[in-house]
Design a protein around this motif. Sequence first.
Motif, PDB file in Angstrom:
ATOM      1  N   ALA A   1       0.843  -1.195   0.000  1.00  0.00           N
ATOM      2  CA  ALA A   1       0.000   0.000   0.000  1.00  0.00           C
ATOM      3  C   ALA A   1       0.873   1.237   0.000  1.00  0.00           C
ATOM      4  O   ALA A   1       1.891   1.295   0.699  1.00  0.00           O
ATOM      5  CB  ALA A   1      -0.930   0.005   1.220  1.00  0.00           C
ATOM      6  N   VAL A   2       0.477   2.227  -0.786  1.00  0.00           N
ATOM      7  CA  VAL A   2       1.159   3.519  -0.820  1.00  0.00           C
ATOM      8  C   VAL A   2       0.165   4.580  -0.389  1.00  0.00           C
ATOM      9  O   VAL A   2      -0.977   4.607  -0.851  1.00  0.00           O
ATOM     10  CB  VAL A   2       1.695   3.832  -2.233  1.00  0.00           C
ATOM     11  N   LEU A   3       0.592   5.440   0.522  1.00  0.00           N
ATOM     12  CA  LEU A   3      -0.249   6.518   1.020  1.00  0.00           C
ATOM     13  C   LEU A   3       0.035   7.791   0.221  1.00  0.00           C
ATOM     14  O   LEU A   3       1.197   8.145   0.006  1.00  0.00           O
ATOM     15  CB  LEU A   3       0.016   6.770   2.503  1.00  0.00           C
ATOM     16  N   LEU A   4      -1.019   8.459  -0.192  1.00  0.00           N
ATOM     17  CA  LEU A   4      -0.888   9.686  -0.975  1.00  0.00           C
ATOM     18  C   LEU A   4      -1.564  10.825  -0.220  1.00  0.00           C
ATOM     19  O   LEU A   4      -2.718  10.704   0.192  1.00  0.00           O
ATOM     20  CB  LEU A   4      -1.535   9.484  -2.352  1.00  0.00           C
TER      21      LEU A   4
ATOM     22  N   PRO B   1       3.864   5.601   9.786  1.00  0.00           N
ATOM     23  CA  PRO B   1       5.055   4.760   9.904  1.00  0.00           C
ATOM     24  C   PRO B   1       4.862   3.393   9.263  1.00  0.00           C
ATOM     25  O   PRO B   1       3.812   2.766   9.400  1.00  0.00           O
ATOM     26  CB  PRO B   1       5.244   4.630  11.425  1.00  0.00           C
ATOM     27  N   GLY B   2       5.879   2.949   8.528  1.00  0.00           N
ATOM     28  CA  GLY B   2       5.845   1.621   7.926  1.00  0.00           C
ATOM     29  C   GLY B   2       5.255   1.567   6.536  1.00  0.00           C
ATOM     30  O   GLY B   2       5.250   0.500   5.915  1.00  0.00           O
ATOM     31  N   PHE B   3       4.753   2.695   6.024  1.00  0.00           N
ATOM     32  CA  PHE B   3       4.166   2.731   4.696  1.00  0.00           C
ATOM     33  C   PHE B   3       4.965   3.647   3.776  1.00  0.00           C
ATOM     34  O   PHE B   3       5.523   4.657   4.213  1.00  0.00           O
ATOM     35  CB  PHE B   3       2.725   3.252   4.748  1.00  0.00           C
ATOM     36  N   ASP B   4       4.986   3.300   2.485  1.00  0.00           N
ATOM     37  CA  ASP B   4       5.440   4.261   1.495  1.00  0.00           C
ATOM     38  C   ASP B   4       4.457   5.427   1.465  1.00  0.00           C
ATOM     39  O   ASP B   4       3.236   5.228   1.605  1.00  0.00           O
ATOM     40  CB  ASP B   4       5.464   3.617   0.107  1.00  0.00           C
ATOM     41  N   SER B   5       4.978   6.641   1.245  1.00  0.00           N
ATOM     42  CA  SER B   5       4.075   7.784   1.178  1.00  0.00           C
ATOM     43  C   SER B   5       4.596   8.818   0.194  1.00  0.00           C
ATOM     44  O   SER B   5       5.803   8.964  -0.017  1.00  0.00           O
ATOM     45  CB  SER B   5       3.895   8.429   2.558  1.00  0.00           C
ATOM     46  N   VAL B   6       3.650   9.511  -0.428  1.00  0.00           N
ATOM     47  CA  VAL B   6       3.923  10.664  -1.274  1.00  0.00           C
ATOM     48  C   VAL B   6       3.060  11.791  -0.729  1.00  0.00           C
ATOM     49  O   VAL B   6       1.838  11.647  -0.637  1.00  0.00           O
ATOM     50  CB  VAL B   6       3.580  10.388  -2.748  1.00  0.00           C
TER      51      VAL B   6
ATOM     52  N   ALA C   1       2.945   8.283  -6.754  1.00  0.00           N
ATOM     53  CA  ALA C   1       2.401   7.211  -5.914  1.00  0.00           C
ATOM     54  C   ALA C   1       2.237   5.919  -6.706  1.00  0.00           C
ATOM     55  O   ALA C   1       2.562   4.817  -6.224  1.00  0.00           O
ATOM     56  CB  ALA C   1       1.073   7.644  -5.304  1.00  0.00           C
ATOM     57  N   MET C   2       1.726   6.020  -7.943  1.00  0.00           N
ATOM     58  CA  MET C   2       1.532   4.826  -8.760  1.00  0.00           C
ATOM     59  C   MET C   2       2.873   4.215  -9.142  1.00  0.00           C
ATOM     60  O   MET C   2       3.041   2.978  -9.109  1.00  0.00           O
ATOM     61  CB  MET C   2       0.741   5.195 -10.023  1.00  0.00           C
ATOM     62  N   GLU C   3       3.848   5.045  -9.498  1.00  0.00           N
ATOM     63  CA  GLU C   3       5.168   4.518  -9.834  1.00  0.00           C
ATOM     64  C   GLU C   3       5.793   3.795  -8.638  1.00  0.00           C
ATOM     65  O   GLU C   3       6.430   2.747  -8.780  1.00  0.00           O
ATOM     66  CB  GLU C   3       6.083   5.656 -10.293  1.00  0.00           C
ATOM     67  N   ARG C   4       5.598   4.347  -7.447  1.00  0.00           N
ATOM     68  CA  ARG C   4       6.145   3.701  -6.255  1.00  0.00           C
ATOM     69  C   ARG C   4       5.457   2.368  -5.992  1.00  0.00           C
ATOM     70  O   ARG C   4       6.112   1.378  -5.629  1.00  0.00           O
ATOM     71  CB  ARG C   4       6.008   4.618  -5.034  1.00  0.00           C
ATOM     72  N   LEU C   5       4.143   2.300  -6.187  1.00  0.00           N
ATOM     73  CA  LEU C   5       3.429   1.045  -5.983  1.00  0.00           C
ATOM     74  C   LEU C   5       3.896  -0.006  -6.989  1.00  0.00           C
ATOM     75  O   LEU C   5       4.059  -1.187  -6.636  1.00  0.00           O
ATOM     76  CB  LEU C   5       1.916   1.266  -6.106  1.00  0.00           C
TER      77      LEU C   5
ATOM     78  N   ASP D   1       9.672   7.647   1.727  1.00  0.00           N
ATOM     79  CA  ASP D   1       8.840   8.811   2.035  1.00  0.00           C
ATOM     80  C   ASP D   1       9.225   9.914   1.045  1.00  0.00           C
ATOM     81  O   ASP D   1      10.350  10.404   1.067  1.00  0.00           O
ATOM     82  CB  ASP D   1       9.089   9.258   3.476  1.00  0.00           C
ATOM     83  N   VAL D   2       8.304  10.261   0.148  1.00  0.00           N
ATOM     84  CA  VAL D   2       8.588  11.237  -0.900  1.00  0.00           C
ATOM     85  C   VAL D   2       7.836  12.530  -0.594  1.00  0.00           C
ATOM     86  O   VAL D   2       6.603  12.530  -0.521  1.00  0.00           O
ATOM     87  CB  VAL D   2       8.167  10.708  -2.282  1.00  0.00           C
ATOM     88  N   ALA D   3       8.568  13.613  -0.399  1.00  0.00           N
ATOM     89  CA  ALA D   3       7.969  14.917  -0.109  1.00  0.00           C
ATOM     90  C   ALA D   3       8.050  15.797  -1.355  1.00  0.00           C
ATOM     91  O   ALA D   3       9.131  15.986  -1.923  1.00  0.00           O
ATOM     92  CB  ALA D   3       8.689  15.587   1.055  1.00  0.00           C
ATOM     93  N   LEU D   4       6.905  16.317  -1.791  1.00  0.00           N
ATOM     94  CA  LEU D   4       6.841  17.187  -2.957  1.00  0.00           C
ATOM     95  C   LEU D   4       6.683  18.640  -2.506  1.00  0.00           C
ATOM     96  O   LEU D   4       6.104  18.927  -1.465  1.00  0.00           O
ATOM     97  CB  LEU D   4       5.680  16.770  -3.859  1.00  0.00           C
ATOM     98  N   GLU D   5       7.169  19.547  -3.323  1.00  0.00           N
ATOM     99  CA  GLU D   5       7.248  20.953  -2.927  1.00  0.00           C
ATOM    100  C   GLU D   5       5.949  21.707  -3.216  1.00  0.00           C
ATOM    101  O   GLU D   5       5.295  21.494  -4.239  1.00  0.00           O
ATOM    102  CB  GLU D   5       8.398  21.627  -3.675  1.00  0.00           C
TER     103      GLU D   5
END
Length: 332
Positions: free
Chosen positions: A145-148, A153-158, A303-307, A319-323
């Motif tokens: 699962a990717v969180l958008l 904690p413990g999850f990929d996120s954008v 998010a889709m690319e990460r999944l 953990d990907v932070a966008l500006e």
Amino acid sequence: MSSPPTIYDVATEAGVSIATVSRALNSPGKVGERTRRRVLAAVDALGFTPRPDAVAKARRGAGRIGVIAPHTSYPSVARRLNGILQAVGSRSLEVVLYDQESAAESPAPLLASLPITGRLDGLIVVSLPLDATVADRLIGLGPPAVLLDMRHPGFDSVHTDDVAGGRLAAAHLMERGHRRCGFLGEAQRSDRYLSPSRLRLDGYRAALAEAGHDLGEDDVRLVRHRARDALAAARDLLSREERPSAVFAADDTLAAGVLRAARDLGLAVPGDVAVIGFDDGELAEVMDLTTVRQPLEESGHAAMERLIQRLARQATPRDVALELRLTVRATT
């Protein structure tokens, strides 16, 4: 090798009839809440895949990705979904949408009851807070699962930094000479989490306070995410004897309510009251609204690319932070 679980196994595990299992999965409104939860728990425990889904999936040879989000409530979510679909492109993936009404509710009911095992190969959760129970369920069931637009904690996120977005709005208004400011945001339905609206308010309030300009409770209005509620609250805020000279709205839809209220009260924008929103969608362009721009399509694509990477067994959470940036238009 043991045979895959059947609907008979689910019925036995849940202690209900086969007909009840069928209704719970295909017509959940016809089954009581407690019974439906028992059936879903049995589905999860056994890893049961309803036969039509399994057959269809086998014929397609495709992976199935679930996207759960408040699709019908926020224009920003539609743009994130566009980015998700752009990332899918010609890949052999099926995207299934699940609609959760509000991002201001926790725990998210759909996440707490969605029968995930066997039906989905991966999941993207958009703008919905996770509590510990739901997070543990997603981790325990296994599909990546990717969180958008959120983090856990413990999850990929954008995500973007909503607190920083509130600070950005405050800094812009103070640069324009505003000292008495207001805020219009979405009311939370639970204190178990912090919504994007609340985080934006926190950043806005902190930046104003650091400059010596307190944002009092009378300067804040929190409403349901509905245009008529935003309009009524904005009218109330702008009708005060000591009304604010500037209002930051937690998104562009709420900002539209502030602009309409100002017009109804005969207030010039930005001469009598400046208005700033958040998101920078088509609505902001049409209204010539100053707003904090989120990279909406870009976030969905990321998010889709990460999944897809997770499905390929690249398993380290990231953990990907966008500006964020400010788009200045006529309302300030």
